[in-house]
Scaffold this motif. Structure first.
Motif, PDB file in Angstrom:
ATOM      1  N   ALA A   1       1.111  -1.287   0.133  1.00  0.00           N
ATOM      2  CA  ALA A   1      -0.225  -0.381   0.056  1.00  0.00           C
ATOM      3  C   ALA A   1       0.926   1.152  -0.270  1.00  0.00           C
ATOM      4  CB  ALA A   1      -0.946   0.288   1.047  1.00  0.00           C
ATOM      5  N   ASP A   2       0.847   2.452  -0.612  1.00  0.00           N
ATOM      6  CA  ASP A   2       1.254   3.324  -0.830  1.00  0.00           C
ATOM      7  C   ASP A   2       1.972   4.438  -0.504  1.00  0.00           C
ATOM      8  OD1 ASP A   2       3.341   4.700  -2.455  1.00  0.00           O
ATOM      9  OD2 ASP A   2       2.006   5.310  -3.726  1.00  0.00           O
ATOM     10  N   TYR A   3       0.692   5.226  -0.090  1.00  0.00           N
ATOM     11  CA  TYR A   3       0.747   5.367   1.035  1.00  0.00           C
ATOM     12  C   TYR A   3       0.620   5.429   2.830  1.00  0.00           C
ATOM     13  CZ  TYR A   3      -2.966   8.232  -1.910  1.00  0.00           C
ATOM     14  OH  TYR A   3      -3.366   9.415  -3.089  1.00  0.00           O
ATOM     15  N   HIS A   4       1.120   3.775   2.817  1.00  0.00           N
ATOM     16  CA  HIS A   4       1.418   3.666   4.144  1.00  0.00           C
ATOM     17  C   HIS A   4       2.662   3.663   4.172  1.00  0.00           C
ATOM     18  CE1 HIS A   4      -2.291   4.144   5.546  1.00  0.00           C
ATOM     19  NE2 HIS A   4      -3.241   2.901   5.195  1.00  0.00           N
ATOM     20  N   SER A   5       3.923   3.635   3.294  1.00  0.00           N
ATOM     21  CA  SER A   5       5.101   3.109   2.897  1.00  0.00           C
ATOM     22  C   SER A   5       6.156   4.806   3.195  1.00  0.00           C
ATOM     23  CB  SER A   5       5.726   2.920   1.269  1.00  0.00           C
ATOM     24  OG  SER A   5       4.686   2.166   0.923  1.00  0.00           O
ATOM     25  N   ASN A   6       7.185   4.255   3.681  1.00  0.00           N
ATOM     26  CA  ASN A   6       8.145   5.265   4.511  1.00  0.00           C
ATOM     27  C   ASN A   6       8.518   6.171   2.873  1.00  0.00           C
ATOM     28  OD1 ASN A   6       7.245   5.157   6.905  1.00  0.00           O
ATOM     29  ND2 ASN A   6       8.876   3.746   7.004  1.00  0.00           N
ATOM     30  N   TYR A   7       9.389   5.076   1.816  1.00  0.00           N
ATOM     31  CA  TYR A   7       9.873   5.761   0.562  1.00  0.00           C
ATOM     32  C   TYR A   7       9.308   5.320  -0.510  1.00  0.00           C
ATOM     33  CZ  TYR A   7      13.461   6.344   3.775  1.00  0.00           C
ATOM     34  OH  TYR A   7      14.384   7.023   4.493  1.00  0.00           O
ATOM     35  N   PRO A   8       8.915   6.426  -1.566  1.00  0.00           N
ATOM     36  CA  PRO A   8       7.931   5.906  -3.045  1.00  0.00           C
ATOM     37  C   PRO A   8       8.746   4.500  -3.637  1.00  0.00           C
ATOM     38  CG  PRO A   8       9.629   7.797  -3.470  1.00  0.00           C
ATOM     39  CD  PRO A   8       9.909   7.686  -1.856  1.00  0.00           C
ATOM     40  N   LYS A   9       7.663   4.562  -4.747  1.00  0.00           N
ATOM     41  CA  LYS A   9       8.426   3.117  -5.570  1.00  0.00           C
ATOM     42  C   LYS A   9       8.908   4.536  -6.845  1.00  0.00           C
ATOM     43  CE  LYS A   9       4.710   0.246  -4.553  1.00  0.00           C
ATOM     44  NZ  LYS A   9       4.033   1.283  -3.053  1.00  0.00           N
ATOM     45  N   ARG A  10      10.394   2.657  -7.297  1.00  0.00           N
ATOM     46  CA  ARG A  10      10.692   3.326  -8.330  1.00  0.00           C
ATOM     47  C   ARG A  10       9.514   3.586  -9.383  1.00  0.00           C
ATOM     48  NH1 ARG A  10      16.706   2.014  -9.713  1.00  0.00           N
ATOM     49  NH2 ARG A  10      17.035   1.400 -11.401  1.00  0.00           N
ATOM     50  N   CYS A  11       8.940   4.540  -9.439  1.00  0.00           N
ATOM     51  CA  CYS A  11       8.501   4.040 -10.880  1.00  0.00           C
ATOM     52  C   CYS A  11       8.153   3.269 -12.541  1.00  0.00           C
ATOM     53  CB  CYS A  11       7.173   5.297 -10.964  1.00  0.00           C
ATOM     54  SG  CYS A  11       5.861   5.550 -11.697  1.00  0.00           S
ATOM     55  N   MET A  12       8.179   2.747 -12.568  1.00  0.00           N
ATOM     56  CA  MET A  12       8.714   2.168 -13.834  1.00  0.00           C
ATOM     57  C   MET A  12      10.392   2.025 -13.633  1.00  0.00           C
ATOM     58  SD  MET A  12       5.465   2.113 -15.563  1.00  0.00           S
ATOM     59  CE  MET A  12       6.185   2.319 -17.912  1.00  0.00           C
ATOM     60  N   GLY A  13      10.610   1.681 -12.581  1.00  0.00           N
ATOM     61  CA  GLY A  13      11.807   1.054 -12.427  1.00  0.00           C
ATOM     62  C   GLY A  13      12.966   2.502 -13.136  1.00  0.00           C
ATOM     63  N   GLY A  14      12.396   3.922 -12.924  1.00  0.00           N
ATOM     64  CA  GLY A  14      12.756   4.780 -13.459  1.00  0.00           C
ATOM     65  C   GLY A  14      12.372   5.514 -14.610  1.00  0.00           C
ATOM     66  N   TRP A  15      12.350   6.504 -14.917  1.00  0.00           N
ATOM     67  CA  TRP A  15      11.665   7.228 -15.739  1.00  0.00           C
ATOM     68  C   TRP A  15      11.997   7.178 -16.602  1.00  0.00           C
ATOM     69  CZ3 TRP A  15       7.001   9.645 -16.200  1.00  0.00           C
ATOM     70  CH2 TRP A  15       6.345  11.073 -16.924  1.00  0.00           C
ATOM     71  N   GLY A  16      12.148   6.882 -18.231  1.00  0.00           N
ATOM     72  CA  GLY A  16      12.100   6.410 -19.761  1.00  0.00           C
ATOM     73  C   GLY A  16      13.994   5.938 -19.077  1.00  0.00           C
ATOM     74  N   SER A  17      13.796   4.776 -18.902  1.00  0.00           N
ATOM     75  CA  SER A  17      14.999   3.884 -17.736  1.00  0.00           C
ATOM     76  C   SER A  17      14.817   2.833 -19.081  1.00  0.00           C
ATOM     77  CB  SER A  17      15.846   3.936 -16.497  1.00  0.00           C
ATOM     78  OG  SER A  17      15.123   3.376 -15.670  1.00  0.00           O
ATOM     79  N   THR A  18      13.495   2.179 -18.301  1.00  0.00           N
ATOM     80  CA  THR A  18      14.056   0.209 -19.050  1.00  0.00           C
ATOM     81  C   THR A  18      12.285   0.283 -19.454  1.00  0.00           C
ATOM     82  OG1 THR A  18      12.562   0.257 -16.802  1.00  0.00           O
ATOM     83  CG2 THR A  18      14.449  -0.127 -16.605  1.00  0.00           C
ATOM     84  N   GLY A  19      11.306   1.061 -19.451  1.00  0.00           N
ATOM     85  CA  GLY A  19      10.212   0.685 -20.765  1.00  0.00           C
ATOM     86  C   GLY A  19       9.588   2.286 -20.728  1.00  0.00           C
ATOM     87  N   LEU A  20       8.598   1.299 -21.693  1.00  0.00           N
ATOM     88  CA  LEU A  20       7.615   2.300 -22.211  1.00  0.00           C
ATOM     89  C   LEU A  20       6.474   1.963 -22.908  1.00  0.00           C
ATOM     90  CD1 LEU A  20       8.804   2.849 -26.167  1.00  0.00           C
ATOM     91  CD2 LEU A  20       9.899   1.145 -24.654  1.00  0.00           C
ATOM     92  N   VAL A  21       5.602   2.450 -23.020  1.00  0.00           N
ATOM     93  CA  VAL A  21       3.908   2.371 -23.205  1.00  0.00           C
ATOM     94  C   VAL A  21       3.565   2.521 -24.451  1.00  0.00           C
ATOM     95  CG1 VAL A  21       1.697   2.664 -21.551  1.00  0.00           C
ATOM     96  CG2 VAL A  21       3.202   2.331 -20.696  1.00  0.00           C
ATOM     97  N   VAL A  22       2.839   2.070 -25.574  1.00  0.00           N
ATOM     98  CA  VAL A  22       2.090   2.506 -26.389  1.00  0.00           C
ATOM     99  C   VAL A  22       0.665   2.076 -26.274  1.00  0.00           C
ATOM    100  CG1 VAL A  22       1.581   2.294 -28.493  1.00  0.00           C
ATOM    101  CG2 VAL A  22       4.051   2.115 -27.874  1.00  0.00           C
ATOM    102  N   ALA A  23      -0.241   3.909 -26.621  1.00  0.00           N
ATOM    103  CA  ALA A  23      -1.855   3.992 -25.847  1.00  0.00           C
ATOM    104  C   ALA A  23      -2.816   3.157 -26.929  1.00  0.00           C
ATOM    105  CB  ALA A  23      -1.970   5.514 -25.653  1.00  0.00           C
ATOM    106  N   PRO A  24      -3.723   2.892 -27.261  1.00  0.00           N
ATOM    107  CA  PRO A  24      -4.666   2.461 -28.202  1.00  0.00           C
ATOM    108  C   PRO A  24      -4.287   3.106 -29.478  1.00  0.00           C
ATOM    109  CG  PRO A  24      -5.711   2.261 -26.134  1.00  0.00           C
ATOM    110  CD  PRO A  24      -4.737   3.069 -25.595  1.00  0.00           C
TER     111      PRO A  24
END
Lengths: 373, 91
Positions: free
Chosen positions: A232-255
């Motif tokens: 649960a995000d709001y109950h953690s002390n540190y944030p998540k490493r979102c997407m492994g780091g922005w623009g570092s490991t993954g990308l999303v293609v929308a419909p």
């Protein structure tokens, strides 16, 4: 500032949101608030070209998602093309829209792995959360067919205040289904889910209990079931490493062909996204403005800029900073170093103590056909 | 890993030549594991037919190393893969 391939590494994973159409109406839907309409979806040929470009760029893992990807009639040829391009293919599905016959066709096409979502461990819970009557029974049938064919399976249990008590049963079900892996994903409050915080925010006690259940099950089921856990995000002390780091490991293609660093990035108003209809994936990955915006650490303000964890979590989630603080450049407010952390804790406790009805994700144009066996 | 056990890659796990990074990777459900030369050498021998003992003997002969050393190195690597369900064994 623009990146060059010598310093930016190629992406490993691509999430292809084939469609936003979906038979379910989950109150925590992760698709953007503005959904792409069917007539704007990329066609088969365009997706096949995107898959080839992705493989050439260095992508190894292709996640086929939605909406419900089974709503695409051309799912089979898309998987064939992705395999021919050399990609590992993962289908992320609710199971609705899949039949035994169709699963066999996906097997023929070379599908590598299936991730099946779980909205609850009983029909009563799952169908209420998904907003789709009969969905749970159908899903159980689909899980059986998946097992008969022998697809490797990950069960993705999405948990929140209303169903966290079902976590032990979800883990049991994964073992019974022969899944090798379960994702225990506590709802992340972005997009549509933000308006359901009063109905779905877990309590702090629930979050702690889930930590303990996961730790116990990991030890007990070592070598049997791999458990990936999103606390649960709001109950953690540190944030998540979102997407492994922005623009570092993954990308999303929308419909509709927009290319984004994360599936929620459209919630950040100043970002402009390239589209595969007019820009190559390589150009977008290495030079696209939305990818450059938060790549690395150069964009950071304090307290991120001087933080020893800045390369651990990269400042957390930009979309969450936008949603809660109103500034996408701010430290993720989950971080204990954020000046907004105390307010977020009060909000989390208030949401967790509140009572509210679920607000379902209604599709503007439902195009669901009930599958025949 | 016992010498008599026969390791195999289960469905959905495969070796892949990553032409962009010029390296071998093990592709598995939602994961890509980079392989060093040793990892690749060990996994290349796994065919679901030969036992762990036969595989380590073959590698020892090829790399002019002691079978015990090879077995000990490979065992830890394969154990980690088994824990992640990327490798299975026939008893």
């Amino acid at each position: 500032m623009t990146a060059d391939p010598a310093t930016v590494r190629p992406p490993i994973a691509m999430l292809a949101e084939l469609t936003h159409r979906c038979p379910l109406s989950c109150p925590y839907c992760s698709n953007p608030l503005e959904l792409a309409r069917q007539e704007n979806e990329l066609d088969t040929e365009a997706w096949v070209d995107v898959f080839r470009q992705a493989a050439d760029l260095g992508v190894l893992q292709l996640h086929l998602s939605g909406g419900e990807p089974a709503s695409r009639r051309d799912l089979e040829p898309l998987i064939t093309a992705a395999r021919e391009a050399g990609l590992y293919t993962n289908l992320i599905t609710s199971g609705i829209g899949l039949t035994a016959r169709r699963l066999h066709a996906l097997d023929e096409a070379g599908l590598d792995h299936i991730q099946l979502s779980l909205q609850g461990t009983t029909a009563e819970m799952a169908d209420r959360i998904g907003g789709y009557r009969g969905g749970f029974d159908r899903k159980m049938k689909v899980a059986e067919w998946i097992g008969e064919i022998g697809f490797p399976l990950t069960l993705n249990a999405v948990l929140h205040r209303q169903n966290l008590h079902q976590l032990p049963r979800a883990i049991e079900m994964a073992v019974e289904m022969g899944a090798r892996r379960i994702e225990v994903a506590t709802v992340q409050f972005h997009g549509w889910a933000l308006r359901n915080r009063d109905a779905m925010m877990p309590t702090r006690e629930q979050a702690r209990e889930a930590d303990a259940i996961v730790a116990e099950a990991r030890a007990r089921l070592k070598g049997v079931l791999v458990i990936d856990y999103v606390p649960a995000d709001y109950h953690s002390n540190y944030p998540k490493r979102c997407m492994g780091g922005w623009g570092s490991t993954g990308l999303v293609v929308a419909p509709d062909g927009q290319v984004m660093p994360c599936h929620a990035a459209a919630s950040i108003p100043h970002l402009v996204f390239d589209n595969v209809r007019d820009t190559t994936l390589a150009q977008t990955w290495y030079h696209g403005g939305a990818f450059e915006a938060y790549r690395g650490t150069g964009w950071m303000q304090e307290p991120c800029a001087s933080c020893e964890r800045k390369r651990v979590d990269f400042g957390g989630c930009r979309c969450q900073a936008m949603a809660i603080v109103g500034d996408p450049d701010a430290t993720d407010p989950v971080c204990i170093k954020s000046p907004h952390r105390a307010a977020l804790t009060r909000q989390a406790d208030a949401h967790a103590a509140a009572e509210a009805d679920l607000v379902y994700r209604a599709m503007p144009h439902r195009q669901v056909t009930e599958p025949a066996d | 890993m016992e010498p008599g056990q026969i390791p195999y890659l289960p469905r959905g796990v495969r070796l892949h030549r990553d032409r962009v990074r010029d390296a071998w990777v093990l592709l598995a459900p939602e994961r890509a594991v980079s392989l060093d030369m040793v990892g690749h050498a060990v996994l290349s021998e796994i065919d679901g037919i030969r036992s762990f003992g036969e595989i380590t003997a073959a590698l020892a002969a090829r790399y002019d190393a002691s079978p015990a050393q090879i077995a000990s190195d490979a065992s830890g690597f394969l154990r980690a893969l088994r824990d992640r369900r990327f490798l299975e064994v026939h008893p």
